[in-house]
Design a protein around this motif. Structure first.
Motif, PDB file in Angstrom:
ATOM      1  N   VAL A 198     -29.280  -3.790  -9.885  1.00 10.53           N
ATOM      2  CA  VAL A 198     -29.530  -4.250  -8.512  1.00 10.53           C
ATOM      3  C   VAL A 198     -28.205  -4.478  -7.786  1.00 10.53           C
ATOM      4  O   VAL A 198     -28.032  -4.070  -6.639  1.00 10.53           O
ATOM      5  N   VAL A 199     -27.259  -5.128  -8.452  1.00 14.37           N
ATOM      6  CA  VAL A 199     -25.961  -5.397  -7.823  1.00 14.37           C
ATOM      7  C   VAL A 199     -25.229  -4.097  -7.504  1.00 14.37           C
ATOM      8  O   VAL A 199     -24.612  -3.975  -6.444  1.00 14.37           O
ATOM      9  N   LEU A 200     -25.313  -3.120  -8.382  1.00 16.71           N
ATOM     10  CA  LEU A 200     -24.622  -1.856  -8.160  1.00 16.71           C
ATOM     11  C   LEU A 200     -25.215  -1.051  -6.996  1.00 16.71           C
ATOM     12  O   LEU A 200     -24.570  -0.151  -6.473  1.00 16.71           O
ATOM     13  N   GLU A 201     -26.424  -1.393  -6.587  1.00 19.80           N
ATOM     14  CA  GLU A 201     -27.030  -0.754  -5.419  1.00 19.80           C
ATOM     15  C   GLU A 201     -26.414  -1.264  -4.116  1.00 19.80           C
ATOM     16  O   GLU A 201     -26.571  -0.638  -3.073  1.00 19.80           O
ATOM     17  N   LEU A 202     -25.720  -2.399  -4.163  1.00 23.89           N
ATOM     18  CA  LEU A 202     -25.080  -2.966  -2.969  1.00 23.89           C
ATOM     19  C   LEU A 202     -23.766  -2.248  -2.692  1.00 23.89           C
ATOM     20  O   LEU A 202     -23.085  -1.808  -3.615  1.00 23.89           O
ATOM     21  N   THR A 203     -23.404  -2.183  -1.423  1.00 22.24           N
ATOM     22  CA  THR A 203     -22.086  -1.653  -1.073  1.00 22.24           C
ATOM     23  C   THR A 203     -21.041  -2.688  -1.468  1.00 22.24           C
ATOM     24  O   THR A 203     -21.365  -3.862  -1.714  1.00 22.24           O
ATOM     25  N   GLY A 204     -19.788  -2.274  -1.494  1.00 28.01           N
ATOM     26  CA  GLY A 204     -18.704  -3.213  -1.798  1.00 28.01           C
ATOM     27  C   GLY A 204     -18.693  -4.392  -0.835  1.00 28.01           C
ATOM     28  O   GLY A 204     -18.517  -5.541  -1.244  1.00 28.01           O
ATOM     29  N   ASP A 205     -18.887  -4.122   0.468  1.00 21.04           N
ATOM     30  CA  ASP A 205     -18.913  -5.203   1.463  1.00 21.04           C
ATOM     31  C   ASP A 205     -20.081  -6.146   1.228  1.00 21.04           C
ATOM     32  O   ASP A 205     -19.948  -7.364   1.384  1.00 21.04           O
ATOM     33  N   GLN A 206     -21.223  -5.602   0.853  1.00 18.58           N
ATOM     34  CA  GLN A 206     -22.379  -6.454   0.563  1.00 18.58           C
ATOM     35  C   GLN A 206     -22.120  -7.320  -0.661  1.00 18.58           C
ATOM     36  O   GLN A 206     -22.479  -8.499  -0.682  1.00 18.58           O
ATOM     37  N   GLN A 207     -21.492  -6.743  -1.689  1.00 15.36           N
ATOM     38  CA  GLN A 207     -21.166  -7.527  -2.882  1.00 15.36           C
ATOM     39  C   GLN A 207     -20.230  -8.678  -2.529  1.00 15.36           C
ATOM     40  O   GLN A 207     -20.423  -9.812  -2.983  1.00 15.36           O
ATOM     41  N   ILE A 208     -19.221  -8.394  -1.704  1.00 11.97           N
ATOM     42  CA  ILE A 208     -18.283  -9.441  -1.280  1.00 11.97           C
ATOM     43  C   ILE A 208     -19.026 -10.528  -0.512  1.00 11.97           C
ATOM     44  O   ILE A 208     -18.797 -11.726  -0.724  1.00 11.97           O
ATOM     45  N   ALA A 209     -19.935 -10.130   0.375  1.00 11.18           N
ATOM     46  CA  ALA A 209     -20.702 -11.103   1.157  1.00 11.18           C
ATOM     47  C   ALA A 209     -21.577 -11.972   0.251  1.00 11.18           C
ATOM     48  O   ALA A 209     -21.661 -13.195   0.440  1.00 11.18           O
TER      49      ALA A 209
END
Length: 184
Positions: free
Chosen positions: A141-152
């Motif tokens: 699930v986390v890997l489906e997020l963009t880098g910016d989304q992960q940072i947020a």
């Protein structure tokens, strides 16, 4: 109880007024956090049942495993501080985990008196068997997020942790809970 659609308490909004300053969707974020906390607690309860340990035991084992992964050696004092329990409670915990084969204790070779604590290989295996599949699904699930989304997400969760660890968070007036959002 009579349903009053204007009463935020009955809408599950607690003390927030969902009609003010874009708070409505923010409430959904907080509800999602609460749902995750309930699901996370259920996951931990399943692990406790599978490993035949209580919540404190599981926290202690996870801490010892984390220390080992960081090449740090845990001591009873470290564990007491991490769990925020007394040295007497720590002694009982260590006796219980030692008797059940979940930990091993070694004398610190540097001074010959202090103890060093380690999770046994069977504890590592039980923890992996109990939680690995769920953790792999979480990672997907986390890997489906963009880098910016992960940072947020990291920023959001770290901020929530900072608030939750303060014994009494400062009171914020409801009208300051969320800034007005511009329509763009």
């Amino acid at each position: 109880m009579i349903q009053d659609e204007r009463n935020p308490l009955q809408q599950g909004a607690y003390w927030y007024d969902p009609e003010k300053h874009g708070v409505s969707f923010a409430i959904e974020v907080l509800r999602a956090v609460r749902r995750f906390r309930v699901a996370d607690a259920a996951m931990r309860h399943r692990a406790q049942a599978e490993m035949n340990v209580n919540e404190t035991d599981l926290m202690a084992l996870r801490h010892l495993i984390a220390c080992e992964r960081q090449d740090r050696v845990a001591s009873p004092k470290d564990l007491s501080e991490f769990l925020n329990i007394s040295s007497a409670a720590t002694a009982k915990l260590l006796a219980r985990l030692s008797a059940s084969g979940h930990i091993r204790r070694e004398v610190n070779p540097a001074d010959g008196r202090a103890q060093r604590l380690f999770a046994t290989q069977s504890s590592h295996d039980e923890m992996r068997d109990s939680l690995a599949a769920t953790h792999e699904q979480m990672m997907r699930v986390v890997l489906e997020l963009t880098g910016d989304q992960q940072i947020a997400v990291v920023h959001f969760l770290d901020s929530m942790c900072a608030i939750a660890t303060v014994p009494h968070a400062p009171k914020v007036p409801a009208d300051e809970l969320a800034p007005e959002r511009s329509e763009s």
